[in-house]
Design a protein around this motif. Structure first.
Motif, short mmCIF file in Angstrom:
data_model
loop_
_atom_site.label_atom_id
_atom_site.label_comp_id
_atom_site.label_asym_id
_atom_site.label_seq_id
_atom_site.Cartn_x
_atom_site.Cartn_y
_atom_site.Cartn_z
N SER A 1 3.21 -4.99 -6.48
CA SER A 1 2.80 -3.75 -6.73
C SER A 1 4.26 -2.84 -6.25
O SER A 1 5.03 -3.43 -5.54
CB SER A 1 1.65 -3.24 -6.04
N GLY A 2 4.39 -1.67 -6.31
CA GLY A 2 5.41 -0.82 -5.91
C GLY A 2 5.28 -1.00 -4.42
O GLY A 2 6.37 -1.19 -3.46
N ILE A 3 4.08 -0.77 -3.67
CA ILE A 3 4.02 -0.54 -2.34
C ILE A 3 4.46 -2.14 -1.84
O ILE A 3 5.11 -2.49 -0.65
CB ILE A 3 2.65 -0.19 -2.04
N TYR B 1 6.15 9.30 -1.69
CA TYR B 1 4.82 8.44 -1.81
C TYR B 1 3.86 8.12 -0.81
O TYR B 1 4.55 7.63 0.14
CB TYR B 1 5.23 7.36 -2.79
N GLU C 1 13.43 9.32 -1.44
CA GLU C 1 12.74 9.27 -2.75
C GLU C 1 13.19 10.45 -3.32
O GLU C 1 13.05 11.60 -2.86
CB GLU C 1 11.29 9.28 -2.34
N ASN D 1 7.70 12.36 -4.87
CA ASN D 1 6.23 12.65 -5.28
C ASN D 1 5.65 13.14 -4.11
O ASN D 1 5.60 12.65 -3.05
CB ASN D 1 5.71 11.10 -5.65
N ASP E 1 13.59 5.12 -3.37
CA ASP E 1 12.84 4.86 -4.47
C ASP E 1 12.94 5.96 -5.37
O ASP E 1 13.05 7.15 -5.60
CB ASP E 1 11.39 5.15 -3.43
N THR F 1 11.63 5.46 -8.67
CA THR F 1 10.55 5.45 -9.44
C THR F 1 10.41 6.61 -10.43
O THR F 1 10.19 6.68 -11.56
CB THR F 1 9.01 5.48 -8.86
N PHE F 2 10.58 7.90 -9.94
CA PHE F 2 10.52 8.90 -10.66
C PHE F 2 11.62 9.19 -11.56
O PHE F 2 11.34 10.06 -12.66
CB PHE F 2 10.26 10.12 -9.75
N SER G 1 8.34 1.41 -8.41
CA SER G 1 7.07 1.07 -8.91
C SER G 1 6.96 0.55 -10.28
O SER G 1 7.33 1.60 -11.34
CB SER G 1 6.11 2.02 -8.42
N THR H 1 4.97 -0.30 -12.20
CA THR H 1 3.76 0.06 -12.72
C THR H 1 3.81 1.41 -13.50
O THR H 1 3.07 1.77 -14.51
CB THR H 1 2.64 0.33 -11.19
N LYS H 2 4.89 2.32 -13.40
CA LYS H 2 5.07 3.74 -13.87
C LYS H 2 5.95 3.39 -15.09
O LYS H 2 5.42 2.71 -16.09
CB LYS H 2 5.65 4.59 -12.71
N MET I 1 0.35 -3.69 -13.08
CA MET I 1 1.07 -3.06 -11.71
C MET I 1 2.25 -4.02 -11.26
O MET I 1 2.29 -5.39 -11.58
CB MET I 1 -0.11 -3.25 -10.44
N GLY I 2 3.52 -3.52 -10.58
CA GLY I 2 4.36 -4.46 -10.37
C GLY I 2 5.51 -3.53 -9.39
O GLY I 2 5.39 -2.49 -9.34
N1 PLP Z 1 6.56 4.96 -5.11
C1 PLP Z 1 6.42 5.99 -5.96
C2 PLP Z 1 7.48 6.92 -6.13
C3 PLP Z 1 5.13 6.02 -6.76
O1 PLP Z 1 4.75 7.23 -7.23
C4 PLP Z 1 4.25 4.87 -6.41
C5 PLP Z 1 2.80 5.00 -7.11
O2 PLP Z 1 2.38 6.18 -7.48
C6 PLP Z 1 4.68 3.85 -5.62
C7 PLP Z 1 5.83 3.58 -4.95
C8 PLP Z 1 3.84 2.69 -5.50
O3 PLP Z 1 3.84 1.85 -6.28
P1 PLP Z 1 2.52 1.08 -6.90
O4 PLP Z 1 1.35 1.98 -7.32
O5 PLP Z 1 2.93 0.24 -8.02
O6 PLP Z 1 2.04 0.22 -5.67
#
Ligand code: PLP
Length: 359
Positions: A92-94, A118, A161, A165, A191, A193-194, A213, A215-216, A225-226
């Protein structure tokens, strides 16, 4: 067709990279699309064992916790999309966030983290890391002078980040990476992700590691998930031995296969996300019930100049505030939604000042 090239993008267009990077022709079957290899064990050509020490000197696949072919293909594609040397995938991202923090920091180290990011990453830092002797402090990373003042002699990692988020606040990756490295901070992490790799490539701007993440946007279909850590090969080889072999939160090959499918269309999807998000943001901005909209692609975003400098694509995420404050107004609004649906409440009662980042 697949050329059997390495994961590096070698001057390819991003659309070509998203489809072809990491996708080697399978030498056993000549399959040109990624094979889903679910095998847990492999038949090494040399005697080797399961410990991190044994894995260090063996190049092939041994055991899926240490590395496996479908996951490796995704790792090469992600490294290429970020213009980096290497990537490691987690469940997962986390999982990726934890692998990087726990794999790189030790007792007595200080982690300096953005004060808006996040929530699970912030909670990991605030609630869990102190039990392991790692102290975290939080800073508004949209102000470089505040970041500079918050760096301590034992600050080993700066965690950014951008866009954050849930506020869509940005920070200047190039400026903060330079500043942090000059003050002796070893690791600058973003991070991203966004932004996705289509919007921003933090390593080219001076960061040491990128976290996603998967997952997004990268997976893109809401069914897998990843997470990934992307960076220098030397750093990730060391992280693999510790975070993958000892912590074990690795990505399933099945999820890697799903995410590989998604990643191929990432550039096209991000273009559509941006186009539609801009239309929605403009619509909201003109709506009488809406007080403020935070979307990096809007000229009214307090950091629009930075967004244009740092993002090639403004993505699909936005935040808006209504004139009527409070959870009740939010509840009423989500009940009216017809197509999209409510997912989570980011915070039960908004912290005062959370959206005041345009000082
Ligand atoms: N980083 C950001 C910016 C996120 O928005 C999220 C999840 O919403 C995560 C990390 C965590 O990712 P995951 O839900 O895949 O563990």
């Amino acid at each position: 067709m697949n050329s059997g090239k390495s994961g590096r993008n070698d001057g390819w267009a991003v659309e070509t990279t998203a489809v072809h990077a990491g996708e080697h022709v399978d030498p056993a079957t000549r399959a040109s699309s990624p094979n889903l290899v679910m095998s847990v064990t492999f038949a090494p050509t040399e005697l080797t064992g399961f410990s991190a020490r044994d894995e260090k000197d063996y190049e092939g696949f041994v055991y899926a916790r240490v590395g496996s072919p479908t996951v490796r293909q995704l790792e090469e594609k992600l490294a290429a999309l970020e213009g980096a040397e290497a990537a490691l995938c987690y469940a997962s991202g986390i999982g990726a966030v934890h692998a990087l923090i726990a794999g790189r920091l030790s007792q007595g180290d200080h982690l300096l983290m953005a004060d808006t990011n996040y929530v699970a990453a912030a909670e990991l830092a605030r609630d869990t890391l102190p039990r392991f002797g790692i102290e975290t402090s939080f800073v508004d990373t949209s102000h470089a002078e505040e970041v500079a003042a918050a760096i301590r002699p034992n600050t080993r990692m700066l965690w950014l980040e951008t866009p954050a988020n849930p506020t869509m606040r940005l920070c200047d990756i190039a400026l903060l990476s330079k500043l942090a490295h000059a003050k002796g901070v070893r690791d600058v992490v973003v991070d991203s992700t966004f932004a996705s790799p289509i919007g921003t490539n933090p390593i080219a701007l001076g960061a040491d590691f990128v976290v996603h993440s998967l997952t997004k946007y990268i997976g893109g279909h809401g069914d897998a998930m990843g997470g990934a850590v992307i960076g220098r090969k030397r750093d990730l080889d060391a992280l693999n031995l510790e975070a993958s072999v000892h912590f074990g939160g690795v990505l399933s090959p099945f999820n890697a296969w799903l995410i590989l499918r998604g990643a191929a269309t990432l550039p096209l999807r991000m273009r559509a996300h941006e186009e539609l998000a801009l239309a929605v943001a403009r619509h909201l901005e003109a709506h009488p019930a809406v007080k403020r909209v935070f979307y990096p692609g809007l000229a009214s975003h307090p950091q629009h100049a930075l967004a244009k400098q740092q993002m090639r694509n403004f993505s699909g995420m936005m935040t808006f505030q209504t004139h009527e404050p409070g959870v009740e107004a939010a509840r009423r609004m989500v009940k009216e939604l017809e197509v999209i649906h409510y997912a989570v409440l980011a915070w039960p009662s908004p912290e005062p000042g959370l959206l005041d980042f345009h000082r």
